[in-house]
Design an enzyme around this catalytic site. Structure first.
Site, PDB file in Angstrom:
ATOM      1  N   GLU A  77       0.816  -1.201   0.000  1.00  0.00           N
ATOM      2  CA  GLU A  77       0.000   0.000   0.000  1.00  0.00           C
ATOM      3  C   GLU A  77       0.860   1.266   0.000  1.00  0.00           C
ATOM      4  OE1 GLU A  77      -3.113  -0.183   2.889  1.00  0.00           O
ATOM      5  OE2 GLU A  77      -3.359   1.980   2.832  1.00  0.00           O
ATOM      6  N   ASP A  78       1.926   1.242   0.766  1.00  0.00           N
ATOM      7  CA  ASP A  78       2.657   2.478   1.014  1.00  0.00           C
ATOM      8  C   ASP A  78       4.025   2.585   0.351  1.00  0.00           C
ATOM      9  OD1 ASP A  78       0.619   3.407   2.505  1.00  0.00           O
ATOM     10  OD2 ASP A  78       1.421   2.716   4.415  1.00  0.00           O
TER      11      ASP A  78
END
Ligand code: MN
Length: 716
Positions: A77-78
């Protein structure tokens, strides 16, 4: 940071010597690299977060796959690491879990609220893929909520409320009492800062008094244990702020009236000891019968077991109330860790996959999943997750847990299906009470039954538990099926009679039964049911299987057997016009057999009106056309009516009885209350001609309590 990783490694090795430490190391290094340079809102390096999540998972004593996935949970996600990379490096299993915890998309949506709900929905659905996805999500939320300080108050409040309304209830449903309590305690001050402050102040003023009383009682109970040589730990607590908040809000009472403000818990080593302790406590102090709950004999749906009892003890000449919980060590373990309590390496993940709580969770999400509106999905989910339970008693003191809003009918079905099916009335707290009365916690309920009583569709409006609802629907369905089976048998014997005569057939029942079996029906009843419910099952192919000795072309189905439904085109005789579109007018919706007239429209071909349709008189006479019904063509009209009637039990049964007797299929039936005593029934059913329709309407008129029958325009 590496120190924290070594601590994690030690923790995992502590409960599982054979753990794959290389895997953990690799996951850690991948996470470190991916989050390099990233900071948390709290100004700490980002890697502290996945480390904390992994540590929580290790505290739950989960396998190294879970712990590794915990380390990697935010990587996709990051950072620029892709899911394909994770799958390649760590295998499908870890890849799928990480994918499950990844917020799949930042959905572009003008409506921010909607987009948030959509993201949440996707995430919750992803939780059903692997139980470890849920556990990682919960651990993730635990750490996030503990580091909430760094955010703006509005964001704090949103995240805290979401935690209270969704994550904590999920933990509760999975039986994870410890995580649930931690999530709640950390969120409550952010979600309701003023209420928290107020309650906290009030508790602070009573704390010294409370602990003093708790310690006095603890000593007294210790004496009981010593007397019987029972081993056990006695813990005490003051009721948690959020529980006080809920209780005060729900019952609008003051803190003094909270029965279980002071609580003690006795953890002992056998079920037998639990009951000995309970007996002694009840002997020594007065208890409040309506607050006594035996969850050992009757565990909660999430597996929770304990005895709860509230006693009144005289301390320093004043009556003080205590809530006491008694349980075994094993029960305690399950109450704290729920689904994670039984994690076993040997059996691995499959062991957990069969957990009833998990099944329940998945089924619930499955039920709401198809809802296209994400906000509705979330709010329905919240409703199902929040454990609004009440506890009521049988006259013999057996405890039954039901949904709040439950009625005596729900109670009756919870006791036994047969009690439910024949429940005629209820005595609640020694008073005769209507069946639709809502029950309250502590009520003592006795059900009156009668063999003359049967479930009716009206009951569906009264019940609130899905168990009762299912049983009632089953019963009605079965009854309907019986009706169709009977009818199917009659039709069948009519067919046989006519065939035997016509073709001189000599078959025993058995031989014919074998032939029916060849039609791929699971049993005779299903065959009769389909035949009786007007399903067109006697087509050429099936007839050939049933009567192979007859040349099929010769077979004429007996009169009463419904023919295949025709098209409107064949249904209407039009002189001189071929290949024109034909449709029935929606304004008057003529039924086969009524007097009709055709009208040639510009775009819609020939439209058939009733001869006396008022609209027809406004139309050009030159375009009107004489038409008639083709009597040889079978047709099925769907008609809709609204009946206004007295709101009495049995109404829907009477209505559906008439349509069934007159061989019509109900498409739809629904009932709505329009006043204290009156209701409205909307019904759609199929008829083949106006004679059948008139008979049905006459039948409706004869039902007692029906005031008015209104024809509705067709919807199709
Ligand atoms: Mn995270």
């Amino acid at each position: 940071m590496i120190k924290r990783f070594f601590e994690l490694q030690e923790k995992v090795l502590g409960y599982f010597k054979g753990a794959d430490i290389e895997l953990l190391k690799k996951a850690y290094l991948t996470a470190v690299e991916a989050h390099m340079g990233q900071m948390r809102a709290s100004d700490e390096p980002y890697i502290t977060h996945p480390l904390a999540v992994a540590a929580t998972l290790a505290e739950m004593k989960l396998d190294e796959i879970s712990v590794a996935a915990g380390l990697l949970h935010d990587v996709v996600e990051d950072s620029s690491v892709t899911i394909d990379y994770i799958k390649k490096e760590f295998g499908e299993e870890i890849g799928n879990i990480v994918w499950g915890v990844t917020k799949i998309s930042k959905i572009p949506d003008l409506d921010v609220e909607n987009a948030k709900a959509e993201t949440l929905k996707k995430m919750i659905i992803a939780m059903t893929s692997d139980v470890r996805v849920i556990l990682i999500k919960l651990a993730d939320r635990m750490h996030n909520i503990r580091t909430l300080d760094a955010f703006r108050p509005d964001k704090q409040r949103r995240i805290a409320k979401e935690t209270l309304e969704i994550y904590a209830p999920i933990a509760y449903r999975l039986g994870m009492g410890k995580i649930k309590a931690t999530l709640e305690d950390s969120s409550f001050p952010y979600a309701y800062p003023e209420e928290y402050q107020k309650i906290n102040d009030e508790i602070a003023g009573k704390k010294v008094w409370a602990i003093d009383k708790l310690q006095i009682l603890q000593k007294e109970i210790r004496k009981i244990l010593r007397k019987y040589k029972i081993r056990g730990d006695i813990e005490y607590r003051i009721k948690r702020e959020i529980s006080i908040f809920r209780k005060i809000k729900k019952q609008s009472i003051s803190l003094d009236k909270v029965y279980d403000f002071l609580g003690l818990r006795i953890i002992t080593n056998s079920i037998e000891n639990c009951y000995i302790i309970m007996g002694e406590i009840h002997q020594k102090w007065k208890h409040i019968p309506s607050r006594w709950r035996d969850f050992i004999n009757h565990p909660k749906n999430n597996g929770y077991q304990s005895i709860h009892t509230t006693i009144i003890a005289e301390i320093e000449k004043k009556a003080v109330m205590f809530e006491i919980q008694i349980r075994t060590r094993e029960m305690h373990q399950i109450a704290e860790n729920g689904i994670a309590a039984h994690w076993k390496y040997k059996e691995g993940i499959t062991f957990l996959e069969n957990d009833v709580r998990l099944k329940w969770f998945r089924e619930m999400i499955e039920e709401h999943k198809s809802n296209p509106n994400p906000k509705e999905f979330i709010s329905e989910l919240k409703g199902d997750l929040t454990p609004n339970e009440i506890y009521v008693f049988t006259p013999k003191g057996k405890i039954i847990s039901l949904k709040s809003n439950a009625t005596p009918i729900d109670f009756a079905y919870a006791i036994h299906t047969e009690v439910g099916h024949h429940c005629k009335g209820a005595i609640v707290n020694e008073r005769l009470t209507p069946l639709k009365t809502k029950l309250n916690s502590g009520d003592v309920v006795d059900i009156l039954t009668s063999n003359n009583v049967q479930p009716s569709l009206d009951w569906l409006k009264i019940v609130s538990t899905s168990k009762a609802r299912k049983k009632i629907l089953n019963f009605i369905q079965k009854k309907e099926n019986l009706h169709y089976i009977e009818r199917g048998k009659k039709i069948w014997s009519r067919i046989l009679k006519s065939y035997k005569k016509k073709f001189n057939l000599k078959h025993t029942e058995e031989e014919l039964g074998e032939r029916i079996a060849k039609l791929s029906y699971p049993d005779m009843d299903t065959f009769f049911r389909d035949l009786g419910s007007n399903k067109r099952i006697l087509d050429k192919k099936n007839l050939k299987t049933l009567f192979p000795e007859i040349a099929i072309t010769k077979i004429e189905p007996p009169k009463k057997i419904p023919k295949t439904v025709s098209t409107i085109h064949k249904l209407i005789n039009v002189e001189g016009l071929q290949d024109i579109d034909v449709s029935l007018a929606r304004c008057c919706s003529p039924i086969k057999g009524e007097k009709i007239k055709g009208y040639i429209t510009k775009n819609r071909g020939l439209v058939i009106h009733k001869e006396n349709c008022p609209n027809l008189s406004h139309l050009l006479p030159s375009r009107q056309k004489d038409v008639s019904w083709n009597k040889d063509e079978a047709y099925s009209h769907t008609v809709s009516y609204t009946l206004i009637a007295d709101d009495k039990p049995g109404l829907l049964n009477a209505i559906s009885g008439i349509t069934a007797d007159l061989e019509s299929n109900i498409r739809n039936i629904g009932m709505e209350k329009i006043s204290q005593t009156t209701c409205k029934v909307n019904i759609s059913f199929d008829v083949s001609d106006h004679k059948q329709l008139n008979k049905i309407i006459k039948g409706f008129q004869k039902i007692k309590g029906v005031y008015s029958i209104i024809k509705k325009r067709p919807t199709i």
